[in-house]
Design an enzyme around this catalytic site. Structure first.
Site, short mmCIF file in Angstrom:
data_model
loop_
_atom_site.label_atom_id
_atom_site.label_comp_id
_atom_site.label_asym_id
_atom_site.label_seq_id
_atom_site.Cartn_x
_atom_site.Cartn_y
_atom_site.Cartn_z
N ASN A 150 -3.52 3.00 4.97
CA ASN A 150 -2.66 1.81 4.95
C ASN A 150 -2.72 1.19 6.33
OD1 ASN A 150 -1.83 2.63 2.46
ND2 ASN A 150 0.21 3.30 3.13
N GLY A 151 -2.68 -0.14 6.41
CA GLY A 151 -2.66 -0.80 7.71
C GLY A 151 -3.91 -1.63 7.91
N HIS A 159 20.76 -35.83 4.23
CA HIS A 159 19.78 -36.09 5.29
C HIS A 159 18.35 -35.92 4.79
CE1 HIS A 159 22.94 -36.57 8.22
NE2 HIS A 159 23.48 -35.42 7.81
N CYS A 210 0.83 -1.19 0.00
CA CYS A 210 0.00 0.00 0.00
C CYS A 210 0.88 1.25 0.00
CB CYS A 210 -0.92 0.10 1.21
SG CYS A 210 -2.19 -1.14 1.29
N ARG A 258 6.20 -0.69 -3.96
CA ARG A 258 5.82 -1.20 -2.65
C ARG A 258 4.90 -2.42 -2.76
NH1 ARG A 258 6.53 2.53 1.47
NH2 ARG A 258 4.75 1.74 2.63
N LYS A 297 16.65 -15.04 -3.71
CA LYS A 297 16.58 -14.13 -4.86
C LYS A 297 16.07 -14.87 -6.07
CE LYS A 297 16.95 -11.42 -3.44
NZ LYS A 297 16.88 -10.52 -2.35
N GLU A 323 20.56 -16.60 0.56
CA GLU A 323 20.15 -15.37 -0.11
C GLU A 323 20.06 -15.58 -1.62
OE1 GLU A 323 18.73 -12.82 0.55
OE2 GLU A 323 19.16 -11.44 -1.08
N GLU A 334 12.27 -15.85 -5.79
CA GLU A 334 11.29 -14.75 -5.76
C GLU A 334 11.12 -14.06 -7.10
OE1 GLU A 334 13.91 -11.41 -3.38
OE2 GLU A 334 11.76 -11.07 -3.53
N TRP A 380 -2.98 -2.73 -1.48
CA TRP A 380 -2.58 -4.15 -1.44
C TRP A 380 -3.61 -4.80 -0.52
CZ3 TRP A 380 -0.63 -7.99 1.87
CH2 TRP A 380 0.15 -8.99 1.26
N LYS A 416 7.63 -4.48 -1.46
CA LYS A 416 8.97 -4.05 -1.03
C LYS A 416 9.02 -3.85 0.47
CE LYS A 416 13.18 -2.60 -1.65
NZ LYS A 416 14.14 -3.69 -1.94
#
Ligand code: M6R
Length: 579
Positions: free
Chosen positions: A101-102, A476, A2, A27, A457, A453, A460, A75, A574
């Site tokens: 937002n929220g 294992h 948002c 965002r 990356k 990481e 995603e 969002w 983001k």
């Protein structure tokens, strides 16, 4: 997650807001909308689900006249993705309009109360309730008081920007709690937005609101009221980021620009002052590191380095921290967050009440900076691509500086440049793996957080399933997934981890894996299907920095080959401002 932008001044609000909405896109969002006061008593609202470019063109956002307005990228949290649920939202009469937002936790009760008083709702959102609440309170008091009273009735998290069609002046009303909101102060004009880059074109002077703050903006200035209703003064900050830094600058994507930018920004990151943080670490028995996603991987690296120096330290996934840890006064909380706004991280920090706190962040004026006793800035410039790249490297840089000092790291910029030069090779490798369904990343010791990481990356931005393991873990369980042609990316620098990792590479190879190694070892190269070379004779402490760059490029090129926009991977935001 948002985004809000508001404007009041003498400029064309619709133009400035539409421009700001484009800058807030990174965002993450699913719907977009704008409201402009076109004259006393008149508001024009246009909104729909879809992307900013598409909707703002189709609904001719910029054709609306007026000097006061607000815009929003939504969002979805409460209610489906549809036009009705897109912001801005209005009260019954269409006089009060707002973006939020929220999450309003008591919205259901408020909605029932308001419905019993005759209010009619047009959406399923929690946000619309706020507009009706203000309308209800404004029946008996002036708008400023009604706004303040309404905010006090809300539970949950919010960044709210509202305005009134029949307000006596052109004003924006703002409030924040656990969701970012910043005032931008221009000449004869005022802005507000969820983050600074959305306003950079108009000003470099910003006033981040604090938790519980309420503010009123007019073109001549602003007034801030603290939680207790008293007028408050908040610190004004000036940022040296410019608009150019938050734009693509000729690159096809922000992600590629930001990967490339690392060679420049790394020196800025190394200039960051880490002495205060080190003093605090030294003064505590135990360090709990709190972070999410990419920043968590940097946190694991920090925990390894601290443990190695004899300290009790552990990296925690921020959202789980309150369920696991029992921090006391001997515990130092160290939070790592690029945005400084990740709700999970902020919650975990608040959970450590009474503990001293360090924040490592990229964003000046972010919420995390208000919660910490000591802040280390990454100085990496704005990161717009959803995938964190340069800020991960910057996190590693400030962390390494604490242990090794700046001098030991002075070759970093050159090293990054050397690794970036493998771009063509990596693009060709991406062609070989772009059609695969699974990938595995393996490493040992300090290279493991880099494998984590690299894998994050990769998954995603490519949507290819991928996992990362310390090489020793393969046997294992995961080895059952290694079959003919499955890519295994091995981080195999010539350090103390190599002999054992070599064994893991052979295990995978024996099951038909396609081995892609990043290495400076000739034997590993012979065992691999394809290799990316690390510079011969490089300083072993710098291996993590040399390894991450090709992994970022691999994710980027594979994403583009699969027809994905790496800057905006599906379902991701983001800045993750909900828990
Ligand atoms: O802003 P933060 O560092 O707190 O964000 C935490 C994660 O959401 C973030 O690192 C995320 O995992 C990355 N954008 C993924 O590339």
């Amino acid at each position: 997650m948002c985004g809000i932008i508001g404007y009041v001044g003498s400029g064309r609000a619709s133009q400035i807001i539409t421009d700001g909405l484009k800058r807030l896109e990174y965002r993450g969002y699913d719907s977009v909308g704008i409201a402009v006061r076109t004259g006393p008593g008149r508001l024009e609202v246009r909104k729909d689900k879809g992307m900013v470019e598409e909707i703002s063109t189709a609904l001719r956002f910029t054709s609306i006249d007026g000097n006061l307005g607000l815009g929003h990228t939504r969002w979805a949290t409460h209610g489906a993705v549809c036009k009705e649920n897109a912001h801005p939202h209005a009260d019954c009469s269409g006089n009060i309009i707002l973006a939020h937002n929220g999450v309003i936790e008591n919205y259901s009760k408020l909605r029932d109360d308001l419905a019993s008083k005759g209010h009619k709702f047009a959406s399923q959102t929690d946000s619309e309730v706020i507009a009706h609440l203000i309308e209800e309170n404004a029946k008996t008091q002036p708008l400023v008081k009604a706004f303040i009273r309404s905010i006090k009735q809300l539970e949950g998290s919010y960044a709210i920007v509202a305005m009134g069609a029949s307000d006596t002046e052109e004003r924006l009303f703002m409030a924040r709690r656990n969701s970012p909101l910043v005032i931008g102060a221009g000449k004869g004009e005022m802005l507000c937005a969820s983050d600074i880059p959305a306003m950079l074109k108009y000003t470099r002077t910003f006033i981040p609101l604090q938790e519980g703050d309420i503010a009123v903006l007019s073109r001549h200035g602003y007034k801030i009221y603290a939680d207790d209703g008293s007028e408050a003064t908040r610190k004004q900050i000036t940022v040296d980021w410019d608009v150019e830094m938050a734009q693509k600058g000729g690159y096809p994507h922000f992600m590629l620009k930001e990967i490339t930018d690392q060679k420049h920004f790394i020196n800025e990151s190394l200039a960051s002052d880490v002495s205060g943080a080190w003093k605090l670490i030294d003064a505590h028995e135990r360090v709990d590191i709190i972070a999410a996603g990419t920043s968590y991987h940097a946190g694991i690296m920090l925990s390894y380095l601290l443990q190695n120096s004899g300290k009790v330290a552990q990296a925690f996934i921020a959202s789980d921290y309150p369920f696991i840890a029992k921090p006391d006064k001997k515990t130092l909380l160290l939070a790592i967050s690029q945005s400084g706004e990740t709700a999970d991280v902020l919650q975990a920090l608040r959970f450590g009440r009474g503990c001293k706190k360090i924040a490592i962040t990229n964003v000046v004026g972010s919420t995390i900076t208000t919660l910490a006793d000591c802040v280390v800035f990454l100085n990496a410039g704005p990161e717009v691509g959803v995938a964190a790249t340069k800020t991960f490297t910057a996190q590693l840089a400030v962390i390494y500086k604490m242990f090794y000092g700046k001098d030991k790291l002075k070759e970093l910029s050159g090293l990054i440049e050397t690794m970036l030069a493998h771009d063509g090779e990596i693009k060709a490798i991406a062609q070989k793996i772009a059609g695969k369904e699974n990938a595995f990343f393996i490493a040992r010791g300090r290279n493991v957080p880099i494998a984590y990481e690299g894998s994050l990356k990769f998954k995603e931005v490519t949507y290819i399933h991928s996992e990362a393991y310390p090489g020793g873990e393969l046997k294992h369980g995961t080895l059952s997934l290694i079959t003919e042609g499955v890519p295994v990316v091995a981080l195999a620098p010539k350090d103390e981890t190599l002999p054992k990792l070599f064994g893991n590479i052979r295990e995978a190879k024996a099951r038909g894996a396609f081995i892609l190694s990043i290495t400076d070892d000739d034997e590993v190269k012979k065992e691999s299907d394809i290799s990316i070379s690390l510079p011969p004779g490089m300083d072993p402490i710098l291996y993590p920095f040399a390894l991450i760059v090709p992994l970022q490029l691999l994710a980027y090129h594979t994403s583009v080959l699969r027809g994905i926009n790496p800057d905006r991977p599906r379902n991701l935001a983001k800045s993750v401002t909900v828990e």
